[in-house]
Design a protein around this motif. Structure first.
Motif: not given
Length: 164
Positions: A3-5, A48-53, A62-64
Motif C-alpha cells: 500500500l505504501y508503494e 486491519t489496515v482496511s478496517d481502520i481505513a 490513503e490510509m498508507a
C-alpha cells in the motif's frame, strides 16, 4: 506492490497540477480523520489496515499516506514496507508528540482543530508550540570578541584566547 508503494506511485504518476489537486482532496479528508480521532479521544486504534481505513472514511492507499504522516507520533512506528490491506496494526498515538509534529509539518489546519481542546489544555498546547519554536531557532556557539573567554580566565575573548 504494498500500500505504501501504491501511495508513493499515486503521487509520482501525475503531473504537478494533478498532484496538487489530489493532495488538497486528501488533506481535507485527513482533517476530518483527525477531527474524528480527537473527538472520540481515541489514541489507540487497532485492526486491519482496511478496517481502520473504512472506519476513518479513507481508501486503503490513503490510509498508507495517513500512517506515513502520523508514524513518528506513534508509540511504536509501523513498518510502511509491510503495509497490506489485511495487515493487523495498532495506532498508539502520543498526543503531545502528534501536536508537536503537526507544528513541524506546518499543518495549521490540523493543530488548530477545536477538538484539541478536549485532549490538551491551552497551556499545554502553548508549551508544546513554544518548544517547537525554540527547536527552530538558530543557535550559534561562536564567541564574540567582547564575550567572556570560554577558557574561564574571566577576561574578554579579544584579550585572551582571541588575541591575533
Amino acid at each position: 506492490m504494498n500500500l505504501y508503494e501504491e501511495w508513493e506511485k499515486t503521487l509520482t504518476d501525475k503531473n504537478q497540477e494533478e498532484v496538487t489537486q489530489y493532495l488538497e482532496n486528501y488533506y481535507a479528508k485527513e482533517k476530518n480523520v483527525y477531527a474524528q480521532i480527537l473527538a472520540d479521544k481515541e489514541n489507540v486504534i487497532s485492526g486491519t489496515v482496511s478496517d481502520i481505513a473504512k472506519k476513518l472514511s479513507l481508501e486503503p492507499v490513503e490510509m498508507a499516506g495517513f500512517i506515513d504522516g502520523i508514524n513518528t507520533s506513534l508509540e511504536n512506528e509501523i513498518n510502511l514496507k509491510d503495509l497490506e490491506e489485511d495487515k493487523e496494526i495498532t495506532l498508539d498515538i502520543n498526543w503531545e508528540t502528534l501536536y508537536f509534529n503537526m507544528h513541524v509539518a506546518k499543518a495549521d489546519w490540523l493543530y488548530n482543530l477545536t477538538e484539541w481542546d478536549e485532549i490538551l489544555d491551552l497551556e499545554k498546547r502553548d508549551e508544546i508550540a513554544k518548544k517547537y519554536r525554540i527547536s527552530k531557532q538558530a543557535v550559534s556557539d561562536k564567541v564574540g570578541r567582547n564575550d567572556p573567554c570560554p577558557c574561564g580566565s574571566g577576561k574578554k575573548y579579544k584579550k585572551c584566547c582571541g588575541k591575533a
